[in-house]
Design an enzyme around this catalytic site. Sequence first.
Site, mmCIF file in Angstrom:
data_model
loop_
_atom_site.group_PDB
_atom_site.id
_atom_site.type_symbol
_atom_site.label_atom_id
_atom_site.label_comp_id
_atom_site.label_asym_id
_atom_site.label_seq_id
_atom_site.Cartn_x
_atom_site.Cartn_y
_atom_site.Cartn_z
ATOM 1 N N SER A 1 30.420 54.684 40.539
ATOM 2 C CA SER A 1 29.468 53.639 40.932
ATOM 3 C C SER A 1 28.215 54.291 41.499
ATOM 4 O O SER A 1 28.275 55.409 42.034
ATOM 5 C CB SER A 1 30.095 52.722 41.995
ATOM 6 O OG SER A 1 29.133 51.857 42.567
ATOM 7 N N TYR B 1 34.821 51.968 49.846
ATOM 8 C CA TYR B 1 34.504 51.928 48.420
ATOM 9 C C TYR B 1 33.526 53.042 48.056
ATOM 10 O O TYR B 1 33.736 53.779 47.087
ATOM 11 C CB TYR B 1 33.909 50.567 48.070
ATOM 12 C CG TYR B 1 33.617 50.392 46.599
ATOM 13 C CD1 TYR B 1 34.624 50.055 45.702
ATOM 14 C CD2 TYR B 1 32.324 50.552 46.099
ATOM 15 C CE1 TYR B 1 34.359 49.894 44.350
ATOM 16 C CE2 TYR B 1 32.045 50.390 44.752
ATOM 17 C CZ TYR B 1 33.072 50.049 43.887
ATOM 18 O OH TYR B 1 32.800 49.908 42.535
#
Length: 226
Positions: free
Chosen positions: A117, A131
């Site tokens: 990401s 995350y």
Amino acid sequence: KALAEAGADVVLGARRTERLEETGALVTAAGRRYAALTTDVTKPEDCDALIALAIEKFGRVDILVNNAGVGTAVPATHETPEQFRSVLDVNLFGAYWMSQAFAKANKNGGAIVNISSILGLKPQGLPQAAYASSKAGLIGLTRFLSTQVADTGVTVNAICPGFFDSPANHEVFKPGPLLDALSGATPMRRIGTNTELRTALLYLAAPGSSFVTGQSIVVDGGWSIW
């Protein structure tokens, strides 16, 4: 779906059986075969079983896409150890166990594609320490693994998506002011489309990219350079 439409038979693993059936239907509609197994990537034995199923059903395994992912949205000062560990257990450790199982079974080339990401590269103001840490770790794991399996011809690369029109993003950000703000913060002034993401996957999975390894391809409309 992208891999099936490109001519691949597909083996699917996930904890939610209904998702396996839904995705399997897309593979069948594309004219390809699929096999599925309920899989928890936090368990190395489940990862081994999924690779074994691929070999049993189709004779070999060529491509691994590490796409299992979870996240939390908790301020770092309030996140519990259990919350933090649970995210890393799936996003980072799970990718490692799957890659390990794939590499043990594949000594004649192939491709591992890790879905990281842009949050692994740049913070964006949301409370997602776990995350972001897991996705940054996945980029590091991509680099390290690429050197460990290079002599077998296996490539290891990562895709770092920006903000896309996906069920997960709709669940987190909800259509509305926040998603609009994220779109406005992107140089291209929009979020991405599935076609733009799948193209990166197909490139990294294809034989034509067999000299590309240890890389992270950012697909974010320029968001990470601002």
